[in-house]
Design a protein around this motif. Structure first.
Motif, mmCIF file in Angstrom:
data_model
loop_
_atom_site.group_PDB
_atom_site.id
_atom_site.type_symbol
_atom_site.label_atom_id
_atom_site.label_comp_id
_atom_site.label_asym_id
_atom_site.label_seq_id
_atom_site.Cartn_x
_atom_site.Cartn_y
_atom_site.Cartn_z
ATOM 1 N N ARG A 151 -5.912 2.597 -3.170
ATOM 2 C CA ARG A 151 -4.964 3.693 -3.395
ATOM 3 C C ARG A 151 -4.398 3.690 -4.809
ATOM 4 O O ARG A 151 -3.608 4.548 -5.179
ATOM 5 C CB ARG A 151 -3.825 3.613 -2.365
ATOM 6 N N GLY A 152 -4.780 2.677 -5.614
ATOM 7 C CA GLY A 152 -4.423 2.653 -7.024
ATOM 8 C C GLY A 152 -3.022 2.181 -7.324
ATOM 9 O O GLY A 152 -2.468 2.505 -8.382
ATOM 10 N N GLN A 161 3.265 -6.158 -7.885
ATOM 11 C CA GLN A 161 4.618 -5.678 -8.157
ATOM 12 C C GLN A 161 4.831 -4.328 -7.479
ATOM 13 O O GLN A 161 4.857 -3.290 -8.123
ATOM 14 C CB GLN A 161 4.844 -5.562 -9.661
ATOM 15 N N PRO A 162 4.983 -4.326 -6.152
ATOM 16 C CA PRO A 162 5.148 -3.057 -5.442
ATOM 17 C C PRO A 162 6.418 -2.319 -5.854
ATOM 18 O O PRO A 162 7.408 -2.939 -6.247
ATOM 19 C CB PRO A 162 5.225 -3.470 -3.970
ATOM 20 N N ARG A 163 6.331 -1.031 -5.744
ATOM 21 C CA ARG A 163 7.444 -0.159 -6.141
ATOM 22 C C ARG A 163 8.737 -0.530 -5.417
ATOM 23 O O ARG A 163 8.764 -0.710 -4.210
ATOM 24 C CB ARG A 163 7.067 1.288 -5.806
ATOM 25 N N ALA A 222 0.824 -1.218 0.000
ATOM 26 C CA ALA A 222 0.000 0.000 0.000
ATOM 27 C C ALA A 222 0.853 1.261 0.000
ATOM 28 O O ALA A 222 0.330 2.365 -0.143
ATOM 29 C CB ALA A 222 -0.927 0.001 1.212
ATOM 30 N N LEU A 223 2.166 1.114 0.146
ATOM 31 C CA LEU A 223 3.121 2.235 0.139
ATOM 32 C C LEU A 223 2.734 3.291 1.166
ATOM 33 O O LEU A 223 2.788 4.492 0.915
ATOM 34 C CB LEU A 223 3.207 2.851 -1.274
ATOM 35 N N HIS A 240 -6.530 -4.547 0.280
ATOM 36 C CA HIS A 240 -7.599 -3.606 -0.082
ATOM 37 C C HIS A 240 -7.096 -2.167 -0.071
ATOM 38 O O HIS A 240 -7.501 -1.354 -0.936
ATOM 39 C CB HIS A 240 -8.785 -3.766 0.863
ATOM 40 N N LEU A 241 -6.232 -1.814 0.867
ATOM 41 C CA LEU A 241 -5.660 -0.462 0.869
ATOM 42 C C LEU A 241 -4.904 -0.186 -0.435
ATOM 43 O O LEU A 241 -4.992 0.908 -1.008
ATOM 44 C CB LEU A 241 -4.706 -0.295 2.052
#
Length: 687
Positions: A670-671, A676-678, A567-568, A665-666
């Motif tokens: 949050r789009g 593949q998280p940053r 969710a960063l 879900h977060l």
């Protein structure tokens, strides 16, 4: 981390379009590992040039020159960004050069790569394959880091080589050309073999790597080698449908028979083609030529490598495991697969009131007489070990210490011969964990591996261990592997403590709980809608705190890590007992705080924590056991998540699931990209 994929067809007619699509699809299967650019290299013509010359050149300035070999230069395509950007650019360039995609090759070797930037920003020039220079005499794809690349680069520059990228990898193909040219100086008829070139190259390399070499000097050949990073060989031949658990090593050496061969960083990329594979060992050089696979074992102390034979293994994985099915994302699928993954983790290991762990049975006596057990891991795997620590201490009576792998190495912390060191890793290829394993082996400790990956470096190097058997995990954020790790370590504690009569009743009650655990997890997953509503209320929050203690301190760490990863969002897991030693200063009506207060020996202490947070108008979300809402939040003064109650040592498996769902879900709300998280990769194979 970077992904390698290569495909070679021998005496099997394949069109250029088919070859490209196999390479592209292989890269798609490796996307989950994390990447920021990609590239492929294929041949421009299936036949050697007549007279040793050609009009095919790399650029206009070389229009009057000829390649120094009897075939057109290989075609190389590289692009920053997503794989589909590479696919689009390749077909655009192919159209522009009027390349025939329907042209058929009976033999062809293609290589492909996804890159996660370490040296140099994401850009085509820094993408792989990296080249030796004009005419692409040597092309290389690389996973890992070359630690002495600066020294090699300076040497090669003095010999006239011009570097075009910022990567450490570029020294490898240029070094290959240097070795090749030096071997041919003064004698045009002398011929050095491809494997001789590669062996001389790796003799100069320091660091971790998995490499694939392609060269028009050696058409239709590929060479792979590794040290540290994972690399696998997949085999498809005319007997591909007749699978048996293991295959004779001589089948690899058979030539002239139709076959297709694959190299990959991950089994997920080859499972749709074959179930026969070989996990390449460190310092092995695998040479494919004329349909034959030869394996050499490189040794720094010997001038000539020894030839070795290896048998193929059978892949226990189905294609369906690498597909999303009816789910929107792999992370969502893997969260909801946990009843099944826990069942497979325990299958065959629970018998009536006993635990059977075949991988440990010959070493249980040694473990029981250890002066201490040291759990070693990174990230999620460390948290899983932390969740299991109290139960192992309780049942075994052995002191258990925790070590983050990188910190153990930085401190050169003491590891003794009388210790049992337990290494936990989902991939079995985590660089820091493997280095810590080498350190523990050097110090004489009994080394136990707990991993989800059969044939991984961790599985091969440890003295004994347990396969988690949670199934293929595609999402970068580990979910089902985490809960299965806790269950495996709980079973390990049960097996170690089996000789203590005083714990018999406790052991039997936990085993009863393990049998029921998958169905209870299924019940927890029904909270999905409620957790989605909670996520909507937190979507604009800047930070999140999670308080836990006892068995659920690890739950707090892991839940916060999941939110942070995907969710960063800034989130911190905290030991509730430390609340008044600093964190309490952060509490106000805007900061969301999750408190884990399910029924265990710490329940009354967590009630006190909740009261203190309420007194300071904290924005509370409390996770409690079913029926305890009025006890933890009288008058509905805070938001409550009720979960089923199980045995205290198994409660972390239940309690983490709502936090996994919250992170998922977060992220969607949050789009952001869930799978593949940053800046993150699935398997951290470089330091």
């Amino acid at each position: 981390m970077c992904g390698i994929f290569a495909y070679l067809n021998y005496n099997v007619a394949r069109e250029r379009r088919y070859i490209l699509e196999v390479l592209f699809n292989g890269l798609r299967r490796l996307e989950y590992r994390g990447y920021d650019s990609s590239g492929v290299a294929i041949d421009s013509d299936p036949a050697p040039l007549k007279g040793g010359s050609a009009d095919v050149v790399l650029d206009e300035d070389a229009a009057t020159s000829r390649p120094p070999y009897n075939s057109p230069p290989p075609l190389m395509f590289r692009q920053a960004g997503k794989i589909e950007s590479l696919v689009g650019s390749v077909y655009t360039e192919v159209d522009a050069m009027d390349l025939n995609l329907e042209e058929s090759f009976f033999v062809h070797a293609g290589i492909a790569h996804t890159r996660w930037a370490t040296h140099g920003v994401p850009a085509p020039r820094n993408s792989h394959p990296q080249t030796s220079g004009e005419y692409n005499e040597f092309l290389v794809v690389h996973n890992g880091i070359i630690t002495n690349y600066e020294v090699l680069k300076e040497t090669l520059i003095r010999h006239g080589f011009i570097f075009e990228s910022d990567t450490d990898t570029e020294v490898i193909p240029k070094l290959a050309k240097f070795v090749f040219d030096k071997a041919h100086d003064g004698d045009g008829d002398q011929m050095v073999t491809f494997s001789q070139v590669v062996i001389e190259v790796i003799r100069q390399l320091e660091g971790a790597y998995a490499l694939i070499f392609k060269s028009p000097h050696y058409p239709n050949e590929l060479i792979a080698c590794k040290r540290g990073s994972t690399l696998l060989l997949g085999d498809v031949n005319e007997d591909a449908k007749n699978y048996t658990p293991f295959h004779d090593a001589t089948s690899l050496a058979e030539n002239r028979k139709p076959k297709e061969l694959f190299f990959s960083s991950d089994l997920c990329a080859i499972v749709e083609h074959t179930k026969k594979y070989l996990a390449i060992e460190d310092d092995e050089v695998v040479h494919i030529k004329d349909g034959s696979v030869s394996i050499l074992k490189f040794d720094y102390g010997k001038e000539k490598p020894a030839s070795v034979q290896r048998a193929l293994s059978f892949l226990e994985m189905e294609v369906e495991q690498i597909k999303k099915g009816n789910y929107d994302h792999f992370m969502q699928k893997e969260i909801h697969e946990q009843p099944h993954s826990l069942t497979t983790t325990m299958r065959g290991r629970l018998k009536d009131k006993s635990v059977i762990l075949g991988g440990l049975k010959d070493h249980l006596k040694t473990i029981r007489h250890s002066r201490r057990v040291v759990f070693i891991g990174c990230g999620t795997s460390y948290n899983a070990a932390l969740a299991a620590r109290p139960f192992l201490e309780e049942l075994s009576g052995i002191p258990v210490t925790m070590e983050i792998a990188s910190d153990l190495l930085d401190r050169e912390g003491p590891i003794y011969r009388e210790d049992t060191a337990v290494f936990v890793s989902q991939s079995g290829e985590t660089a820091d964990t493997l280095l810590a394993l080498d350190y523990a082996l050097e110090n004489g400790a009994l080394c136990v591996g707990i991993t989800n990956t059969v044939g991984s470096a961790l599985a091969r190097k440890t003295h004994c261990g347990v396969h988690i058997n949670a199934g293929c995990e595609i999402g970068v954020a580990s979910t089902k592997a985490y809960t299965s790790q806790i269950v495996v370590m709980t079973m390990m504690a049960l097996a170690i403590g089996d000789d203590r009569i005083s714990n018999q009743a406790r052991r039997e009650s936990i085993i009863d709980g393990l049998y029921k655990l998958p169905s209870v997890v299924g019940e927890v997953l029904k909270l999905d809608g409620q957790i989605n509503d909670l996520a909507k209320s937190l979507i604009d929050a800047q930070s999140l705190l999670v308080f836990g203690r006892g068995y659920n301190y690890a739950t707090a760490l892991e839940g916060a890590l999941k939110v942070k990863e995907v969710a960063l969002m800034h989130s911190e897991g905290m030991l509730a007992g430390e609340m008044k030693h600093g964190p309490l200063a952060l509490v106000d009506e805007t900061l969301p705080i999750i408190v884990i207060a399910t029924r265990d020996s710490c329940f009354s202490k967590q009630q006190s924590v909740i009261q203190q947070l309420r007194a300071r108008k904290g924005r509370l979300v409390v996770m409690c056991s079913e029926g305890d809402a009025s006890l933890v939040c009288p008058g509905g003064s805070c938001r409550v998540i009720e979960v089923p109650q199980v045995a205290d040592c198994l409660q972390p498996v239940i309690n983490i699931i709502p936090l996994q769902l919250l992170a998922y879900h977060l992220t969607v709300l949050r789009g952001f990209d869930v799978d593949q998280p940053r800046n993150l990769a699935k398997s951290v194979t470089t330091l």
